[in-house]
Write a protein that holds these residues in place. Structure first.
Motif, PDB file in Angstrom:
ATOM      1  N   ALA A 274      -1.833  -0.403  -2.926  1.00  0.00           N
ATOM      2  CA  ALA A 274      -2.856   0.532  -3.416  1.00  0.00           C
ATOM      3  C   ALA A 274      -4.227   0.141  -2.878  1.00  0.00           C
ATOM      4  O   ALA A 274      -5.040   1.001  -2.503  1.00  0.00           O
ATOM      5  CB  ALA A 274      -2.870   0.548  -4.944  1.00  0.00           C
ATOM      6  N   LEU A 275      -4.488  -1.139  -2.833  1.00  0.00           N
ATOM      7  CA  LEU A 275      -5.757  -1.632  -2.295  1.00  0.00           C
ATOM      8  C   LEU A 275      -5.887  -1.250  -0.817  1.00  0.00           C
ATOM      9  O   LEU A 275      -6.964  -0.849  -0.353  1.00  0.00           O
ATOM     10  CB  LEU A 275      -5.818  -3.152  -2.451  1.00  0.00           C
ATOM     11  N   GLY A 276      -4.780  -1.352  -0.084  1.00  0.00           N
ATOM     12  CA  GLY A 276      -4.787  -0.945   1.323  1.00  0.00           C
ATOM     13  C   GLY A 276      -5.043   0.544   1.475  1.00  0.00           C
ATOM     14  O   GLY A 276      -5.768   0.971   2.388  1.00  0.00           O
ATOM     15  N   VAL A 291     -10.264  13.282  -1.854  1.00  0.00           N
ATOM     16  CA  VAL A 291      -8.826  13.023  -1.790  1.00  0.00           C
ATOM     17  C   VAL A 291      -8.036  14.168  -2.403  1.00  0.00           C
ATOM     18  O   VAL A 291      -8.366  14.648  -3.493  1.00  0.00           O
ATOM     19  CB  VAL A 291      -8.469  11.700  -2.513  1.00  0.00           C
ATOM     20  N   ARG A 292      -7.029  14.609  -1.704  1.00  0.00           N
ATOM     21  CA  ARG A 292      -6.086  15.600  -2.240  1.00  0.00           C
ATOM     22  C   ARG A 292      -4.729  14.919  -2.324  1.00  0.00           C
ATOM     23  O   ARG A 292      -3.968  14.885  -1.359  1.00  0.00           O
ATOM     24  CB  ARG A 292      -6.021  16.829  -1.327  1.00  0.00           C
ATOM     25  N   GLU A 298       0.013   8.689  -4.559  1.00  0.00           N
ATOM     26  CA  GLU A 298      -1.379   8.942  -4.204  1.00  0.00           C
ATOM     27  C   GLU A 298      -2.215   9.304  -5.433  1.00  0.00           C
ATOM     28  O   GLU A 298      -3.409   8.979  -5.500  1.00  0.00           O
ATOM     29  CB  GLU A 298      -1.465  10.041  -3.145  1.00  0.00           C
ATOM     30  N   LYS A 299      -1.596   9.952  -6.415  1.00  0.00           N
ATOM     31  CA  LYS A 299      -2.329  10.256  -7.652  1.00  0.00           C
ATOM     32  C   LYS A 299      -2.730   8.968  -8.367  1.00  0.00           C
ATOM     33  O   LYS A 299      -3.843   8.837  -8.869  1.00  0.00           O
ATOM     34  CB  LYS A 299      -1.467  11.125  -8.577  1.00  0.00           C
ATOM     35  N   SER A 300      -1.798   8.019  -8.418  1.00  0.00           N
ATOM     36  CA  SER A 300      -2.105   6.724  -9.036  1.00  0.00           C
ATOM     37  C   SER A 300      -3.197   6.005  -8.252  1.00  0.00           C
ATOM     38  O   SER A 300      -4.134   5.446  -8.827  1.00  0.00           O
ATOM     39  CB  SER A 300      -0.842   5.855  -9.100  1.00  0.00           C
ATOM     40  N   CYS A 301      -3.090   6.025  -6.915  1.00  0.00           N
ATOM     41  CA  CYS A 301      -4.091   5.364  -6.079  1.00  0.00           C
ATOM     42  C   CYS A 301      -5.455   6.014  -6.230  1.00  0.00           C
ATOM     43  O   CYS A 301      -6.485   5.323  -6.256  1.00  0.00           O
ATOM     44  CB  CYS A 301      -3.668   5.404  -4.609  1.00  0.00           C
ATOM     45  N   LEU A 302      -5.479   7.325  -6.330  1.00  0.00           N
ATOM     46  CA  LEU A 302      -6.755   8.030  -6.516  1.00  0.00           C
ATOM     47  C   LEU A 302      -7.410   7.631  -7.826  1.00  0.00           C
ATOM     48  O   LEU A 302      -8.628   7.368  -7.877  1.00  0.00           O
ATOM     49  CB  LEU A 302      -6.530   9.549  -6.469  1.00  0.00           C
ATOM     50  N   PHE A 303      -6.624   7.548  -8.887  1.00  0.00           N
ATOM     51  CA  PHE A 303      -7.158   7.134 -10.192  1.00  0.00           C
ATOM     52  C   PHE A 303      -7.747   5.721 -10.088  1.00  0.00           C
ATOM     53  O   PHE A 303      -8.858   5.456 -10.566  1.00  0.00           O
ATOM     54  CB  PHE A 303      -6.044   7.170 -11.241  1.00  0.00           C
ATOM     55  N   ASP A 615      20.147   1.324  -9.838  1.00  0.00           N
ATOM     56  CA  ASP A 615      19.375   2.361 -10.532  1.00  0.00           C
ATOM     57  C   ASP A 615      17.900   1.979 -10.586  1.00  0.00           C
ATOM     58  O   ASP A 615      17.016   2.829 -10.434  1.00  0.00           O
ATOM     59  CB  ASP A 615      19.913   2.563 -11.951  1.00  0.00           C
ATOM     60  N   PHE A 616      17.647   0.701 -10.814  1.00  0.00           N
ATOM     61  CA  PHE A 616      16.270   0.216 -10.868  1.00  0.00           C
ATOM     62  C   PHE A 616      15.579   0.432  -9.520  1.00  0.00           C
ATOM     63  O   PHE A 616      14.426   0.892  -9.460  1.00  0.00           O
ATOM     64  CB  PHE A 616      16.271  -1.262 -11.254  1.00  0.00           C
ATOM     65  N   ILE A 617      16.279   0.111  -8.430  1.00  0.00           N
ATOM     66  CA  ILE A 617      15.702   0.273  -7.093  1.00  0.00           C
ATOM     67  C   ILE A 617      15.413   1.748  -6.816  1.00  0.00           C
ATOM     68  O   ILE A 617      14.364   2.102  -6.273  1.00  0.00           O
ATOM     69  CB  ILE A 617      16.654  -0.293  -6.016  1.00  0.00           C
ATOM     70  N   LYS A 618      16.332   2.623  -7.181  1.00  0.00           N
ATOM     71  CA  LYS A 618      16.127   4.052  -6.945  1.00  0.00           C
ATOM     72  C   LYS A 618      14.915   4.561  -7.718  1.00  0.00           C
ATOM     73  O   LYS A 618      14.123   5.347  -7.216  1.00  0.00           O
ATOM     74  CB  LYS A 618      17.374   4.832  -7.357  1.00  0.00           C
ATOM     75  N   LYS A 619      14.781   4.104  -8.956  1.00  0.00           N
ATOM     76  CA  LYS A 619      13.659   4.552  -9.787  1.00  0.00           C
ATOM     77  C   LYS A 619      12.334   4.045  -9.221  1.00  0.00           C
ATOM     78  O   LYS A 619      11.331   4.740  -9.211  1.00  0.00           O
ATOM     79  CB  LYS A 619      13.831   4.057 -11.222  1.00  0.00           C
ATOM     80  N   ARG A 620      12.380   2.821  -8.753  1.00  0.00           N
ATOM     81  CA  ARG A 620      11.162   2.213  -8.211  1.00  0.00           C
ATOM     82  C   ARG A 620      10.687   2.945  -6.963  1.00  0.00           C
ATOM     83  O   ARG A 620       9.499   3.098  -6.732  1.00  0.00           O
ATOM     84  CB  ARG A 620      11.454   0.743  -7.883  1.00  0.00           C
ATOM     85  N   GLY A 621      11.675   3.441  -6.181  1.00  0.00           N
ATOM     86  CA  GLY A 621      11.340   4.271  -5.044  1.00  0.00           C
ATOM     87  C   GLY A 621      10.707   3.518  -3.896  1.00  0.00           C
ATOM     88  O   GLY A 621      10.636   2.299  -3.866  1.00  0.00           O
ATOM     89  N   ASN A 622      10.230   4.304  -2.979  1.00  0.00           N
ATOM     90  CA  ASN A 622       9.615   3.755  -1.771  1.00  0.00           C
ATOM     91  C   ASN A 622       8.104   3.784  -1.942  1.00  0.00           C
ATOM     92  O   ASN A 622       7.461   4.775  -1.667  1.00  0.00           O
ATOM     93  CB  ASN A 622      10.033   4.588  -0.559  1.00  0.00           C
ATOM     94  N   GLU A 623       7.538   2.694  -2.450  1.00  0.00           N
ATOM     95  CA  GLU A 623       6.123   2.670  -2.791  1.00  0.00           C
ATOM     96  C   GLU A 623       5.255   2.443  -1.564  1.00  0.00           C
ATOM     97  O   GLU A 623       5.423   1.486  -0.836  1.00  0.00           O
ATOM     98  CB  GLU A 623       5.849   1.560  -3.819  1.00  0.00           C
ATOM     99  N   ALA A 624       4.328   3.354  -1.371  1.00  0.00           N
ATOM    100  CA  ALA A 624       3.257   3.187  -0.384  1.00  0.00           C
ATOM    101  C   ALA A 624       3.751   2.886   1.022  1.00  0.00           C
ATOM    102  O   ALA A 624       3.082   2.226   1.787  1.00  0.00           O
ATOM    103  CB  ALA A 624       2.325   2.072  -0.839  1.00  0.00           C
TER     104      ALA A 624
END
Length: 756
Positions: A274-276, A291-292, A298-303, A615-624
């Motif tokens: 997020a910092l990056g 930012v759109r 991206e919504k989390s990063c914008l906040f 299931d945990f990995i799928k929920k966590r997703g591909n972050e950033a």
């Protein structure tokens, strides 16, 4: 020698699948292989340039059986013994016969054009000062001379790999001072690293009549250092050094405080990424109002971006990105001061122009608007930093933005052999969006680049280590070698091989241990808890994977006391609001306890499927845009194959985690060592021999670029091809490219970039 025995089993390399070679190599290291003729210990050779073979370690009295041809021993049919008779083992009619995967021999890259010696001939020099430089051995070819002496107006120098751009920049600077008598205070010399700035200053001081007092008057340094000094001069209180947020942990602390409002899990949300993202937005002059956000990430990063900027404004803090943005805004808001700087700085010399981002570009544009004497040196074929906001369009569009631009191409490569340069030319020529140029090598002293085909990451590391050991035995030095890779996670196997050898090696100080990656730490925590049920840290680390909040750890601790049990059993007493979760927690103790008695691969499978880690990995997703967690798990499976017990794997993990800290200490010292580094970090460096890991689709090019390409985006794929070009042109004499047959346990396909 093709034959060896392991216990009572006769091994014939003619009938061994390539997937078994690493296991045989490890058995040989453990002295578990013997010669069938003399019964002495043998080892397996697994290198790049020769097919695998068994060999004796002794050097005298050669074994008479070592020359026995493997073909003289037929392949043994699978059989069973019944009442003293050997009968063939039955096989169902639907069972397919699986042929062993063959070992693929390394091959040189062919079809490069023949080397034509075209020695660089210096032009006739009419400059007294340049003649003085030539008299002390500082030669310029025709292209370099033109670049060094074209002083006025905008100039774009396309400096291909190894073309001597630093010499051009320093000679040009000296020429301007000594021959043109230009005021040094009117020159701004911008580099991308403090190291480069220092190197140029030191080189200038070796030139005739260049004094420290003269050189010090040039405004030279990185973008940040130069423009921060301007801010510090005009607003010293606002830009005090003690108000600088210098460390990432300081910035992440601010983000984490804001993240609590969104209930972002500190252990799972990628605050570093997020910092990056915030830095990327800011360097692109994209502020929170601009930012759109396109997805939840991206919504989390914008906040967080909004809260981060608010916090800094309220407390008077600033970070490195603010130095450039702040200076740009300051000059825009003070046109009188902007005019003074425009009048003072008449000449701009900018190194590594392909790496420039929007804020840097805009600063140069507004400062150079009066004189337009902008001299930029760069190579669009080496633009590889889009994740920092860099864009090759700035160099591609330079002539449009600066009318009257003179374009000069430096096309003589003084670093690499003809075969390497020709291969690199063929690779990069496939890119569509580039300025046309073809590099020419000044020598042909090296061999053709080699493609070699290990079975997987483990064999890849072994083959490279063998090759390095062979070259060291012939007189090479460790510092002659670099091992390059697309991402840090790919260095695990080669790091482990080098750590087990006596070869000194170094790795980047910010390199993360593979086993410390968040997804890997999480799955290993289950194994650690199985081995040590009283491990508090492991108990805490598995909570997120079980979809439990970190506050549950306190309840676990309480249950260990109330129920007089360990952490494993304590899970069965945890109360939740969901019946399905409650039922799952009741089953967990038996499942976790069973792990320590299984093979590491079997244990990992239970954690993924039965304990819900998939299931945990799928929920966590591909972050950033970071590598997918499921990929990390596949990497771990490859590593785990080499161990028979969970305890052995964990012991290895702890040893390697400690080793990376030790190696980082070596990296701070000036030692003769093999270099392990990402391609990005290797840019600008050179080595006698370079090994490139995993040149397969999904690695180089990376998965994300292939996904973008499938959506119709070409730019990410072209940047990946530029990465391969940069990697290839780091090598001076030898380039060895690994093309594994499998990657992360799945069939791999040679990089599309190698189809040249």
């Amino acid at each position: 020698m093709k034959l060896a025995k392991s216990g009572d089993e006769l091994i014939n390399l003619q009938y061994i699948s390539v997937s078994q070679l690493q296991t045989l190599f490890d058995q040989g290291k453990r002295n578990e292989l013997i010669c069938p003729a003399c019964l002495e210990q043998v080892k397996l050779y697994l290198g790049i340039h020769e097919p695998p073979y068994f060999y004796h370690q002794r050097t005298t009295n050669p074994c008479p059986g070592a020359t026995v041809e493997a073909k003289s021993v037929p392949k043994t049919e699978s059989s069973m013994e019944l009442n003293g008779f050997k009968l063939p083992t039955s096989r169902t009619i639907t069972e397919e016969k699986v042929e062993p995967t063959p070992f693929l021999k390394a091959r040189p890259i062919s079809k490069n054009p023949a080397f034509v010696e075209t020695p660089s001939v210096p032009s006739t020099i009419t400059s007294t000062y340049l003649n003085a430089l030539q008299s002390i051995g500082i030669q310029l070819d025709q292209e370099q001379l033109l670049a060094a002496t074209t002083v006025d107006g905008p100039v774009l120098v396309l400096s291909g790999a190894g073309s001597g751009k630093t010499r051009v920049l320093t000679v040009r600077t000296a020429y301007m001072l000594m021959e043109q008598q230009i005021d040094p205070r009117s020159i701004m010399l911008v580099t991308f690293t403090a190291k480069s700035a220092k190197e140029m200053q030191q080189r200038l001081l070796t030139y005739p009549n260049m004094s420290p007092s003269l050189v010090s008057q040039i405004v030279s340094g990185t973008f940040h250092s130069i423009f921060y000094k301007i801010l510090l001069f005009h607003e010293p209180q606002k830009w005090r050094r003690d108000l600088l947020l210098k460390w990432d942990w300081e910035k992440e602390k601010i983000l984490k405080q804001a993240g609590r409002e969104l209930e972002l899990d500190e252990k799972e949300f990628a605050y570093d990424q997020a910092l990056g993202q915030i830095g990327l937005w800011k360097n692109s002059l994209v502020f929170p109002r601009d930012v759109r956000a396109e997805d939840d990430w991206e919504k989390s990063c914008l906040f967080l971006y909004e809260k981060y900027e608010e916090y800094k404004a309220q407390n008077g803090y600033y970070d490195f990105d603010d130095m450039l943005v702040g200076c740009y805004q300051f000059l825009q808001n003070h046109p009188d001061l902007l005019l003074k700087y425009q009048q003072r700085f008449r000449y701009f010399l900018i190194d590594e122009f392909q790496d420039i981002n929007k804020i840097q570009y805009e600063l140069i544009k507004i400062l150079s608007i009066l004189e337009k004497n902008v001299f930029v040196v760069g190579d669009d074929d080496q633009a590889i930093y889009s994740f920092r906001g860099s864009d090759p369009q700035y160099i591609l569009n330079f002539a449009h933005d600066f009318p009257g631009t003179k374009t000069i191409k430096l096309t003589e490569n003084y670093r690499s052999s003809h075969e390497i340069v020709s291969t690199a030319n063929r690779i990069i020529s496939r890119n569509q969006k580039r300025l046309s140029k073809t590099m020419h090598a000044q020598h042909n002293n090296g061999a053709a680049p080699i493609l070699f085909y290990p079975y997987d990451e483990e064999a890849e590391a072994t083959m490279i280590l063998t090759d390095i050991q062979e070259k060291l035995a012939k007189g090479a030095r460790p510092s002659d070698f670099a091992i390059l890779y697309r991402t840090h996670s790919m260095s695990r196997a080669i790091f482990e091989r080098l750590a087990a050898s006596n070869i000194p090696f170094i790795i980047e100080k910010d390199a993360e241990s593979f086993y410390q990656r968040r997804v890997i730490r999480g799955i290993l925590a289950f194994l650690r808890l199985s081995v040590n049920p009283d491990d508090t840290k492991a108990a805490g680390d598995v909570l997120s994977a079980l979809f439990l909040k970190q506050s549950v750890l306190q309840e676990l601790k309480a249950q260990t006391i109330l129920q007089d049990c360990d952490y494993i059993d304590a899970f069965g007493f945890v109360q939740t609001k969901h019946a399905f979760q409650q039922r799952k927690l009741k089953k967990i103790p038996a499942q976790i306890r069973s792990l320590k008695n299984l093979s590491p691969l079997a244990a990992l499978e239970i954690i993924e499927k039965d304990l819900g880690y998939q299931d945990f990995i799928k929920k966590r997703g591909n972050e950033a845009g970071i590598e997918k967690g499921s990929d990390d798990i596949r990497d771990l499976r490859v590593a785990a194959k080499r161990f028979d017990t969970v305890e052995a794997l964990l012991e290895h993990v702890d040893h390697m985690t400690a080793m990376i800290q030790e190696v980082k200490q070596w990296s701070r010292q000036d030692i003769d060592a093999v270099q392990l580094t990402t391609i990005h970090r290797a840019k600008g460096l050179e080595y006698e021999s370079v090994y490139l890991l995993a040149a397969v689709d999904g690695s180089l090019p990376h998965d994300f670029s292939l996904e973008a390409y499938r959506k119709g985006e070409l730019a990410p794929l072209e940047e990946e091809r530029r990465l391969l070009y940069v990697a290839a042109t780091r090598a001076k004499q030898q380039l060895s490219i690994s093309v594994p047959q499998t990657r992360r346990g799945k069939t791999a396909y040679p990089s599309r970039f190698l189809k040249i």
